[in-house]
Design a protein around this motif. Structure first.
Motif, PDB file in Angstrom:
ATOM      1  N   PRO A 257       0.836  -1.206   0.000  1.00  0.00           N
ATOM      2  CA  PRO A 257       0.000   0.000   0.000  1.00  0.00           C
ATOM      3  C   PRO A 257       0.873   1.259   0.000  1.00  0.00           C
ATOM      4  CG  PRO A 257       0.053  -0.980   2.176  1.00  0.00           C
ATOM      5  CD  PRO A 257       0.806  -1.911   1.279  1.00  0.00           C
ATOM      6  N   ASP A 258       0.367   2.322  -0.613  1.00  0.00           N
ATOM      7  CA  ASP A 258       1.131   3.575  -0.548  1.00  0.00           C
ATOM      8  C   ASP A 258       0.883   4.236   0.814  1.00  0.00           C
ATOM      9  OD1 ASP A 258      -1.392   4.684  -0.741  1.00  0.00           O
ATOM     10  OD2 ASP A 258      -1.197   5.198  -2.861  1.00  0.00           O
ATOM     11  N   GLU A 259       1.583   5.339   1.027  1.00  0.00           N
ATOM     12  CA  GLU A 259       1.511   5.998   2.342  1.00  0.00           C
ATOM     13  C   GLU A 259       0.070   6.415   2.670  1.00  0.00           C
ATOM     14  OE1 GLU A 259       3.809   6.115   4.700  1.00  0.00           O
ATOM     15  OE2 GLU A 259       4.984   4.900   3.274  1.00  0.00           O
ATOM     16  N   GLU A 260      -0.625   6.891   1.644  1.00  0.00           N
ATOM     17  CA  GLU A 260      -1.994   7.360   1.866  1.00  0.00           C
ATOM     18  C   GLU A 260      -2.884   6.216   2.356  1.00  0.00           C
ATOM     19  OE1 GLU A 260      -3.691   9.371  -1.560  1.00  0.00           O
ATOM     20  OE2 GLU A 260      -5.695   9.026  -0.732  1.00  0.00           O
ATOM     21  N   GLU A 261      -2.714   5.051   1.736  1.00  0.00           N
ATOM     22  CA  GLU A 261      -3.552   3.919   2.132  1.00  0.00           C
ATOM     23  C   GLU A 261      -3.158   3.397   3.515  1.00  0.00           C
ATOM     24  OE1 GLU A 261      -3.613   0.463  -0.429  1.00  0.00           O
ATOM     25  OE2 GLU A 261      -5.542  -0.156   0.407  1.00  0.00           O
ATOM     26  N   LYS A 262      -1.857   3.385   3.775  1.00  0.00           N
ATOM     27  CA  LYS A 262      -1.398   2.941   5.101  1.00  0.00           C
ATOM     28  C   LYS A 262      -2.032   3.798   6.189  1.00  0.00           C
ATOM     29  CE  LYS A 262       3.127   0.846   4.430  1.00  0.00           C
ATOM     30  NZ  LYS A 262       4.507   1.254   4.173  1.00  0.00           N
ATOM     31  N   LYS A 263      -2.082   5.089   5.907  1.00  0.00           N
ATOM     32  CA  LYS A 263      -2.639   6.031   6.865  1.00  0.00           C
ATOM     33  C   LYS A 263      -4.150   5.762   7.033  1.00  0.00           C
ATOM     34  CE  LYS A 263      -2.587  10.992   7.679  1.00  0.00           C
ATOM     35  NZ  LYS A 263      -3.561  11.770   6.904  1.00  0.00           N
ATOM     36  N   LEU A 264      -4.806   5.516   5.896  1.00  0.00           N
ATOM     37  CA  LEU A 264      -6.243   5.229   5.913  1.00  0.00           C
ATOM     38  C   LEU A 264      -6.533   4.029   6.825  1.00  0.00           C
ATOM     39  CD1 LEU A 264      -8.844   6.108   4.145  1.00  0.00           C
ATOM     40  CD2 LEU A 264      -8.391   4.038   2.867  1.00  0.00           C
ATOM     41  N   ILE A 265      -5.711   2.997   6.693  1.00  0.00           N
ATOM     42  CA  ILE A 265      -5.925   1.787   7.507  1.00  0.00           C
ATOM     43  C   ILE A 265      -5.621   2.071   8.980  1.00  0.00           C
ATOM     44  CG2 ILE A 265      -5.184  -0.610   7.883  1.00  0.00           C
ATOM     45  CD1 ILE A 265      -4.553  -0.722   4.844  1.00  0.00           C
ATOM     46  N   ALA A 266      -4.518   2.795   9.200  1.00  0.00           N
ATOM     47  CA  ALA A 266      -4.110   3.072  10.582  1.00  0.00           C
ATOM     48  C   ALA A 266      -5.146   3.914  11.317  1.00  0.00           C
ATOM     49  CB  ALA A 266      -2.750   3.767  10.596  1.00  0.00           C
ATOM     50  N   GLU A 267      -5.873   4.749  10.570  1.00  0.00           N
ATOM     51  CA  GLU A 267      -6.837   5.645  11.220  1.00  0.00           C
ATOM     52  C   GLU A 267      -8.197   5.009  11.470  1.00  0.00           C
ATOM     53  OE1 GLU A 267      -4.943   9.863   9.644  1.00  0.00           O
ATOM     54  OE2 GLU A 267      -6.789   9.105   8.749  1.00  0.00           O
ATOM     55  N   LEU A 268      -8.403   3.779  11.001  1.00  0.00           N
ATOM     56  CA  LEU A 268      -9.698   3.135  11.238  1.00  0.00           C
ATOM     57  C   LEU A 268      -9.872   2.854  12.730  1.00  0.00           C
ATOM     58  CD1 LEU A 268      -9.747   0.610   8.251  1.00  0.00           C
ATOM     59  CD2 LEU A 268     -11.338   2.512   8.602  1.00  0.00           C
ATOM     60  N   PRO A 269     -11.098   3.000  13.222  1.00  0.00           N
ATOM     61  CA  PRO A 269     -11.319   2.793  14.660  1.00  0.00           C
ATOM     62  C   PRO A 269     -11.316   1.312  15.025  1.00  0.00           C
ATOM     63  CG  PRO A 269     -13.386   3.318  13.560  1.00  0.00           C
ATOM     64  CD  PRO A 269     -12.331   3.395  12.513  1.00  0.00           C
ATOM     65  N   PHE A 270     -10.148   0.703  14.908  1.00  0.00           N
ATOM     66  CA  PHE A 270     -10.029  -0.736  15.146  1.00  0.00           C
ATOM     67  C   PHE A 270     -10.047  -1.039  16.643  1.00  0.00           C
ATOM     68  CE2 PHE A 270      -7.021  -4.417  15.708  1.00  0.00           C
ATOM     69  CZ  PHE A 270      -7.896  -5.381  15.256  1.00  0.00           C
ATOM     70  N   ASP A 271     -10.917  -1.959  17.027  1.00  0.00           N
ATOM     71  CA  ASP A 271     -11.107  -2.276  18.444  1.00  0.00           C
ATOM     72  C   ASP A 271     -10.474  -3.640  18.728  1.00  0.00           C
ATOM     73  OD1 ASP A 271     -12.037  -2.891  20.971  1.00  0.00           O
ATOM     74  OD2 ASP A 271     -14.154  -3.043  20.371  1.00  0.00           O
ATOM     75  N   GLU A 272      -9.208  -3.605  19.128  1.00  0.00           N
ATOM     76  CA  GLU A 272      -8.473  -4.862  19.319  1.00  0.00           C
ATOM     77  C   GLU A 272      -9.047  -5.686  20.474  1.00  0.00           C
ATOM     78  OE1 GLU A 272      -4.258  -4.669  18.774  1.00  0.00           O
ATOM     79  OE2 GLU A 272      -3.939  -6.515  19.911  1.00  0.00           O
ATOM     80  N   ALA A 273      -9.398  -5.015  21.559  1.00  0.00           N
ATOM     81  CA  ALA A 273      -9.945  -5.737  22.710  1.00  0.00           C
ATOM     82  C   ALA A 273     -11.270  -6.411  22.334  1.00  0.00           C
ATOM     83  CB  ALA A 273     -10.145  -4.779  23.872  1.00  0.00           C
TER      84      ALA A 273
END
Ligand code: BES
Ligand code: MN
Ligand code: MN
Length: 456
Positions: A257-273
């Motif tokens: 993924p390019d930087e923009e997509e990496k950022k898009l994924i990182a910013e998702l409200p992922f709830d690990e718990a």
């Protein structure tokens, strides 16, 4: 929101109970495509849809295939208007393990706002939302500003083996400006999503054979390679302890993924718990160097799905089995292809097979991965539609599952705007026991579909 849409939304609210009754009727049909004893029932689900479309004046017919039939319908108001093609699958996964269902899989039960049945979320409930959206327009005499086409297949859950041919032979009737598919889920309950990427699938079965029949392990132990041990040697060479796949060249075509997509994924409200709780585990595990969300969407994976061999009955049996086997599947990402992965896998299996056994590799079904340009103009319409239907702005995600038709629409039909808007939830238990569909999501899905008709 304009008056016309509010009127339609109101109609949807007023007709909720009837919609649910009709969906229940659909869910009672055990359309298990994988099991030939359900062949007639699977067809019946197709016919049920055919009738529903015909009742709404959609020009509909069934196309026979060597497997289960394809239902195609067209509602062309004006050749100058844009056309939306709606896809869904009326077949469902086998319901087993049956004893883990709280109510029988084909006797829908409504509880706590969910309908429980096999196929409720995957995909009968979701595709039915589009039919009810059309019904709302027809019954209110509201003219839809686009042409609609419907394509419902009965073989998605077995890898759509006859769809490619159908698409190739019917390119003219399938012409459309955009495709809409609701066969997935929201990012999380209440957070709608537009899925712009799906992983592919390459599925294999291995059979390892050794001596020509089962042997006494005392009389012959020490003389032959045991097929189960040979199988474990092979399996052990497929991945390292960091979950990296060791097949030569396996990652060669993987798109980073390019930087923009990496950022898009990182910013998702992922709830690990929350995810850990859903899975009943304290530890998430996967390829080193990637986040859990990256691992399930943008990275390819390999899993052993089944394994057999030797004595499994009660007590001990001193035997060296003549054969052993395993089912192995890989989730592929762009730009990997099934074709290339098949070849690499076969070569690698030959390379790592120990002496004294033979391995037979059977290729089962699969799908190619797909990535859809999230900047296409039609995406804006999907955003708006989900916003109106779910009352919240959607996020953009890639999903780990596969839908064979998506790549085919892009490659065979050259349709680029493919809108994947899952109405389900990640915890709908699709493919598992107690599959369910939230009835509010069903209603929101109908409203989203209506909105899409007017936003596209
Ligand atoms: N609807 C699913 C795929 C899916 C699940 C997409 C979750 C997005 C989120 C589909 O019916 C399915 O189960 N596909 C199979 C592949 C097929 C080739 C048997 C799969 O992914 O295993
Ligand atoms: Mn599905
Ligand atoms: Mn499925």
């Amino acid at each position: 929101m304009n008056d016309q849409l509010s009127k339609l939304f109101e109609f949807v609210e007023e007709n909720k109970e009837r919609y649910i009754d009709e969906l229940t009727e659909f869910l009672k049909i055990p359309s298990v495509s994988a099991d030939s004893s359900y062949r007639k029932e699977t067809r019946k689900a197709g016919e049920w849809l055919e009738n529903k479309l015909k009742e709404l004046n959609v020009d509909t017919r069934m196309y026979e295939t060597p497997g289960h039939p394809i239902v195609f319908g067209s509602l062309e108001q004006n050749p100058n208007l844009r056309t939306l093609l709606i896809y869904g699958h009326y077949d469902v996964q086998p319901p087993d393990p049956l004893d883990e269902w709280k109510s029988p899989p084909f006797s829908p039960v409504i509880e706590d706002g969910f309908v429980y049945a096999r196929g409720a979320s995957d995909d009968k409930g979701q595709l039915f939302a589009y039919i009810k959206a059309l019904e709302a327009c027809v019954k209110n005499g509201v003219e839809i500003p686009i042409n609609l086409k419907f394509l419902f297949e009965g073989e998605e859950e077995i890898g759509s083996p006859n769809l490619q041919r159908f698409l190739q032979e019917n390119l003219d009737i399938l012409k459309a400006n955009a495709v809409s598919i609701s066969d997935g889920h929201q990012f999380a309950p209440g957070i709608p999503a537009i899925t712009y990427g799906l992983r592919g699938l390459a599925y294999f079965e291995l059979e390892v054979t050794g001596p020509k029949s089962d042997l006494h392990s005392g009389g012959f132990g020490g003389l032959v390679m045991n097929p189960i041990h040979a199988l474990t040697i092979i399996l052990n060479r497929l991945k390292d302890e960091n979950d990296k796949i060791l097949i030569d060249e396996f990652y060669a075509d993987v798109l980073e993924p390019d930087e923009e997509e990496k950022k898009l994924i990182a910013e998702l409200p992922f709830d690990e718990a929350g995810l850990k709780e859903l899975l009943g585990t304290d530890v998430l595990f996967g390829e080193k160097g990637y986040t859990p969300l990256e691992r399930k969407t943008i990275r390819p994976t390999l899993d052993v799905n089944g394994i057999w061999g030797g004595y499994q009955g009660e007590g001990a049996k001193t035997v060296i089995p003549a054969k052993a086997g395993a089912k192995i599947s890989m989730r592929l990402v762009p730009n990997q292809t099934r074709e290339r992965i098949n070849k690499l896998f076969l070569e690698y299996i030959n390379k790592v097979t120990p002496p004294g056994v033979k391995v037979y590799v059977k290729t089962l079904h699969g799908a190619n991965p797909v990535l859809i340009d999230r900047k296409l103009p039609a995406m804006k319409a999907a955003v708006k539609a989900l916003e109106m239907g779910f009352g919240k702005k959607p996020v953009f995600i890639r999903e780990g599952g596969s839908i064979p038709v998506v790549n085919m629409f892009a490659e065979i039909c050259s349709i680029k705007p493919i809108l994947l808007m899952g109405f389900g939830r990640p915890d709908d238990n699709i493919h598992g026991p107690n599959e369910r569909f939230d009835l509010d999501d069903f209603i929101k899905g109908i409203k989203t579909a209506i909105s899409l008709f007017f936003c596209l």
